[in-house]
Design an enzyme around this catalytic site. Structure first.
Site, PDB file in Angstrom:
ATOM      1  N   VAL A   1      43.633  64.556  69.852  1.00 39.64           N
ATOM      2  CA  VAL A   1      43.189  64.094  68.538  1.00 39.64           C
ATOM      3  C   VAL A   1      43.252  65.184  67.477  1.00 39.64           C
ATOM      4  O   VAL A   1      43.197  64.882  66.276  1.00 39.64           O
ATOM      5  CB  VAL A   1      41.762  63.515  68.607  1.00 39.64           C
ATOM      6  CG1 VAL A   1      41.738  62.249  69.439  1.00 39.64           C
ATOM      7  CG2 VAL A   1      40.766  64.531  69.137  1.00 39.64           C
TER       8      VAL A   1
ATOM      9  N   ASN B   1      36.098  58.164  70.423  1.00 40.36           N
ATOM     10  CA  ASN B   1      35.307  58.587  71.573  1.00 40.36           C
ATOM     11  C   ASN B   1      35.724  59.952  72.111  1.00 40.36           C
ATOM     12  O   ASN B   1      34.915  60.646  72.722  1.00 40.36           O
ATOM     13  CB  ASN B   1      35.420  57.536  72.689  1.00 40.36           C
ATOM     14  CG  ASN B   1      34.836  58.014  73.990  1.00 40.36           C
ATOM     15  OD1 ASN B   1      33.625  58.085  74.163  1.00 40.36           O
ATOM     16  ND2 ASN B   1      35.711  58.361  74.939  1.00 40.36           N
TER      17      ASN B   1
ATOM     18  N   TYR C   1      28.749  71.935  68.841  1.00 43.59           N
ATOM     19  CA  TYR C   1      28.715  70.506  69.145  1.00 43.59           C
ATOM     20  C   TYR C   1      27.836  69.758  68.145  1.00 43.59           C
ATOM     21  O   TYR C   1      28.212  68.697  67.624  1.00 43.59           O
ATOM     22  CB  TYR C   1      28.186  70.316  70.565  1.00 43.59           C
ATOM     23  CG  TYR C   1      28.245  68.890  71.076  1.00 43.59           C
ATOM     24  CD1 TYR C   1      29.436  68.346  71.534  1.00 43.59           C
ATOM     25  CD2 TYR C   1      27.096  68.098  71.113  1.00 43.59           C
ATOM     26  CE1 TYR C   1      29.482  67.039  72.024  1.00 43.59           C
ATOM     27  CE2 TYR C   1      27.138  66.806  71.599  1.00 43.59           C
ATOM     28  CZ  TYR C   1      28.337  66.280  72.049  1.00 43.59           C
ATOM     29  OH  TYR C   1      28.382  64.983  72.525  1.00 43.59           O
TER      30      TYR C   1
END
Length: 263
Positions: free
Chosen positions: A69, A95, A161
């Site tokens: 991605v 996802n 994250y």
């Protein structure tokens, strides 16, 4: 049994990271409801192929497509391939992603921050740009971002994250405002701990190796079990279904109430 008569019949879904864990469960759920599904993979080709084979053996229409991605050229080629083979994408599930290394801000390398942002936020931004023109021509469009409770709990040792998921959610909320006039619904699903490969790695790391799997925490978890990927997939399926025809810009936390003080 054929799934062609399901509530999502005639719709085309692209699920990034669709061969494993949450992505696999989402791909299977959407296919079972009649959608044609493109199962994206970046590193685990065999898992994607296994998922596709299982779906097609049940009468679904699915195929695997490769694209990291964070690779703009590969993503562009993927969108062209899916559109050519299946038609305009009207369900896009972001996802695909990776976890950070668990270091403090002081000990985190800059390259890790940049990589997480490229995969979790910048890549989805670019992919969405490419999908939007075709989606706007469909009777309905749905974009679902798989985020995390980490975007709001913001635990120590996870800045890359946390930052990346927060950026993904900012993208979702902005898109929801921009694309409602085009019939496109944009929503967020934010899981807590999930019994998946990533959940297992997180459990092992946080327990110092005393626990091997997320499922080892079943007994101490809400409702007697750690969240399963299929439970996330059920929420995604609801959001793209006719039953959620008046929902957009929502963030649904799926953690069994384990984070009661979230904003």
């Amino acid at each position: 049994m054929s799934t062609a008569a399901g509530e999502l019949a005639g719709r085309v879904a692209l699920v990034t990271g669709g061969g494993r864990g949450i992505g696999r469960a989402v791909s299977a759920n959407l296919a079972a409801r009649g959608a044609a599904v493109a199962v994206n993979w970046a590193r685990d080709e065999q898992a994607a192929k296994n998922t596709v084979a299982e779906l097609n053996s049940s009468g679904a229409h699915a195929f695997a497509v490769h694209a990291p991605v964070d690779d703009p050229d590969a993503v562009a080629a993927m969108v062209e391939q899916v559109t050519t083979e299946l038609g305009a994408i009207d369900i896009l599930v972001h996802n695909g992603g990776i976890a950070s290394r668990g270091n403090t801000v002081a000990d985190t390398r800059a390259g890790e921050v940049e990589r997480l942002l490229r995969i979790q936020a910048i890549g989805p931004h670019h992919l969405t740009q490419l999908v939007l023109p075709g989606m706007r021509e469909c009777p309905r469009g749905d974009i679902v971002m798989i985020s995390s409770v980490a975007a709001h709990t913001l635990g120590a040792g996870g800045a890359p994250y946390n930052m990346a998921k927060a950026a993904l959610e900012a993208l979702a909320h902005t898109l929801a405002k921009e694309e409602a006039r085009n019939g496109i619904h944009v929503n967020i699903v934010a899981p807590g701990l999930v019994a998946s490969d990533m959940g297992d790695r997180l459990t092992a790391a946080l327990s110092g190796g005393t626990l091997a799997r997320a499922r080892d925490l079943d007994a101490s978890s809400p409702f007697g079990h750690v969240c399963r990927p299929e439970e996330i997939a059920d929420v995604v399926a609801f959001l793209v279904s006719p039953a959620a025809g008046y929902l957009t810009g929502q963030r649904i936390v799926v953690d069994g109430g384990a984070n009661p003080h979230r904003p």
